[in-house]
Scaffold this motif. Sequence first.
Motif, PDB file in Angstrom:
ATOM      1  N   VAL A 168       0.837  -1.206   0.000  1.00  0.00           N
ATOM      2  CA  VAL A 168       0.000   0.000   0.000  1.00  0.00           C
ATOM      3  C   VAL A 168       0.870   1.253   0.000  1.00  0.00           C
ATOM      4  O   VAL A 168       0.610   2.214  -0.738  1.00  0.00           O
ATOM      5  CB  VAL A 168      -0.955   0.012   1.213  1.00  0.00           C
ATOM      6  N   ALA A 169       1.932   1.249   0.799  1.00  0.00           N
ATOM      7  CA  ALA A 169       2.837   2.399   0.837  1.00  0.00           C
ATOM      8  C   ALA A 169       3.470   2.646  -0.525  1.00  0.00           C
ATOM      9  O   ALA A 169       3.571   3.787  -0.988  1.00  0.00           O
ATOM     10  CB  ALA A 169       3.914   2.195   1.901  1.00  0.00           C
ATOM     11  N   GLN A 170       3.896   1.572  -1.167  1.00  0.00           N
ATOM     12  CA  GLN A 170       4.518   1.720  -2.486  1.00  0.00           C
ATOM     13  C   GLN A 170       3.521   2.248  -3.514  1.00  0.00           C
ATOM     14  O   GLN A 170       3.847   3.099  -4.342  1.00  0.00           O
ATOM     15  CB  GLN A 170       5.107   0.384  -2.923  1.00  0.00           C
ATOM     16  N   MET A 171       2.295   1.769  -3.468  1.00  0.00           N
ATOM     17  CA  MET A 171       1.270   2.271  -4.380  1.00  0.00           C
ATOM     18  C   MET A 171       0.916   3.723  -4.072  1.00  0.00           C
ATOM     19  O   MET A 171       0.700   4.540  -4.978  1.00  0.00           O
ATOM     20  CB  MET A 171       0.009   1.407  -4.293  1.00  0.00           C
ATOM     21  N   ALA A 172       0.857   4.057  -2.783  1.00  0.00           N
ATOM     22  CA  ALA A 172       0.458   5.408  -2.386  1.00  0.00           C
ATOM     23  C   ALA A 172       1.454   6.470  -2.822  1.00  0.00           C
ATOM     24  O   ALA A 172       1.097   7.654  -2.926  1.00  0.00           O
ATOM     25  CB  ALA A 172       0.259   5.461  -0.871  1.00  0.00           C
ATOM     26  N   LEU A 173       2.708   6.081  -3.085  1.00  0.00           N
ATOM     27  CA  LEU A 173       3.688   7.059  -3.557  1.00  0.00           C
ATOM     28  C   LEU A 173       3.206   7.780  -4.811  1.00  0.00           C
ATOM     29  O   LEU A 173       3.584   8.934  -5.055  1.00  0.00           O
ATOM     30  CB  LEU A 173       5.017   6.369  -3.853  1.00  0.00           C
ATOM     31  N   SER A 174       2.363   7.130  -5.605  1.00  0.00           N
ATOM     32  CA  SER A 174       1.890   7.790  -6.815  1.00  0.00           C
ATOM     33  C   SER A 174       1.032   9.008  -6.484  1.00  0.00           C
ATOM     34  O   SER A 174       0.832   9.871  -7.337  1.00  0.00           O
ATOM     35  CB  SER A 174       1.121   6.808  -7.699  1.00  0.00           C
ATOM     36  N   GLY A 175       0.539   9.089  -5.252  1.00  0.00           N
ATOM     37  CA  GLY A 175      -0.183  10.288  -4.840  1.00  0.00           C
ATOM     38  C   GLY A 175       0.688  11.527  -4.865  1.00  0.00           C
ATOM     39  O   GLY A 175       0.216  12.632  -5.159  1.00  0.00           O
ATOM     40  N   PHE A 176       1.977  11.357  -4.543  1.00  0.00           N
ATOM     41  CA  PHE A 176       2.916  12.480  -4.661  1.00  0.00           C
ATOM     42  C   PHE A 176       2.992  12.966  -6.107  1.00  0.00           C
ATOM     43  O   PHE A 176       2.914  14.158  -6.385  1.00  0.00           O
ATOM     44  CB  PHE A 176       4.319  12.053  -4.212  1.00  0.00           C
ATOM     45  N   SER A 177       3.175  12.021  -7.027  1.00  0.00           N
ATOM     46  CA  SER A 177       3.385  12.409  -8.423  1.00  0.00           C
ATOM     47  C   SER A 177       2.111  12.917  -9.087  1.00  0.00           C
ATOM     48  O   SER A 177       2.181  13.618 -10.096  1.00  0.00           O
ATOM     49  CB  SER A 177       3.974  11.238  -9.219  1.00  0.00           C
ATOM     50  N   ARG A 178       0.951  12.601  -8.528  1.00  0.00           N
ATOM     51  CA  ARG A 178      -0.295  13.160  -9.052  1.00  0.00           C
ATOM     52  C   ARG A 178      -0.494  14.606  -8.628  1.00  0.00           C
ATOM     53  O   ARG A 178      -1.293  15.323  -9.236  1.00  0.00           O
ATOM     54  CB  ARG A 178      -1.485  12.328  -8.560  1.00  0.00           C
ATOM     55  N   ALA A 179       0.198  15.024  -7.573  1.00  0.00           N
ATOM     56  CA  ALA A 179      -0.044  16.343  -6.985  1.00  0.00           C
ATOM     57  C   ALA A 179       1.114  17.318  -7.126  1.00  0.00           C
ATOM     58  O   ALA A 179       0.922  18.530  -6.947  1.00  0.00           O
ATOM     59  CB  ALA A 179      -0.379  16.185  -5.498  1.00  0.00           C
ATOM     60  N   ILE A 180       2.319  16.834  -7.435  1.00  0.00           N
ATOM     61  CA  ILE A 180       3.518  17.681  -7.427  1.00  0.00           C
ATOM     62  C   ILE A 180       4.351  17.380  -8.670  1.00  0.00           C
ATOM     63  O   ILE A 180       4.534  16.222  -9.043  1.00  0.00           O
ATOM     64  CB  ILE A 180       4.383  17.396  -6.175  1.00  0.00           C
ATOM     65  N   ARG A 181       4.906  18.438  -9.280  1.00  0.00           N
ATOM     66  CA  ARG A 181       5.800  18.248 -10.432  1.00  0.00           C
ATOM     67  C   ARG A 181       6.900  19.301 -10.408  1.00  0.00           C
ATOM     68  O   ARG A 181       6.589  20.478 -10.335  1.00  0.00           O
ATOM     69  CB  ARG A 181       5.003  18.360 -11.734  1.00  0.00           C
ATOM     70  N   PRO A 182       8.184  18.866 -10.451  1.00  0.00           N
ATOM     71  CA  PRO A 182       8.676  17.490 -10.357  1.00  0.00           C
ATOM     72  C   PRO A 182       8.651  16.990  -8.917  1.00  0.00           C
ATOM     73  O   PRO A 182       8.497  17.774  -7.980  1.00  0.00           O
ATOM     74  CB  PRO A 182      10.103  17.603 -10.878  1.00  0.00           C
TER      75      PRO A 182
END
Length: 326
Positions: free
Chosen positions: A260-274
Amino acid sequence: MAKPGARNTITDVPGFKVGQTEDAKVRTGVSVIVPDAPAIAAVAVSGGGPGTRETDLLSAGMLVDGIDAICLSGGSAFGLAAADGVASGLKQEGRGFALVPLTGVPRTPIVPAAILYDLANGGDKSWGDVSPYAALGLEAYRARGLGVELGQAGAGFGAKAGAFAGGTGSASIVTHDGITVGALAGVNCFGSVFMPGTDAYWAWPYEIDGEFGGKRPPEDYAADAEDWGAAKANPALGQNTTIACIATDVALTASEAKRVAQMALSGFSRAIRPVFAPFDGDALFVMSSAKVESGEERAILVARIGELAASTLSRAIARGVYEANR
């Protein structure tokens, strides 16, 4: 249809409370997420410059299988001392790990922690021989409850999100079958949460009920791969980090929490760039209160929780910046 919980914060997840405190002079703060009982936990670190404590205990095969709190703090490496204060508060209440309980021997509180860099934000850092963070950690622990202040509060009090004020954000989601997932983030990112040239958040597709302003990009919007928008520089180095905690009431094993933690990391990339840059310290914890036992096939269940965690985290990040800049 899945909807946010009553508070739309991580404390909508049964079995968790949050404590926050700030030092306005130093321009820093601490957030503590406290389970009512020791919780299964995992961590995923994605940034190239992390600052963490006790994360090795969350690896497979370790002796301790439950943690007593997660501490998120400003202060860079100095802020790791905030977990000392949290541990002191837990000890005073008799909480912690004991392989064999012995009279007169205190239990050992297990408090993994992560920090963000706010040392260059203009606050008074001339604190002398002892940093304020242990005291702030204890104060945050004692202040725990169901309320969560968003924006410039807690660990995100002195943060910056790209060219804008950063802050503490939180969000929750409750599914049709009674699963709850919540997120809390201290947003001090190098990258921008806004789509370049607009006031729309990268996380806008995940927004619920206008919770961070309801802004949308133009219909003909196209992103330039080399335009970072309102990042701290465009492009250049800086001191940065987004640290976060995901909580759920679904019973998870340590291995499942890690996925779950590994999947949740994509939440960072959905909200922040880079994001996840060499100079970011991005780190994310997951905790399970095990209040809900699900009969769903385990791989499907874990995939559901991981995706809910990612989308909820992206909302929490956007909410933190939105509330800090209102």
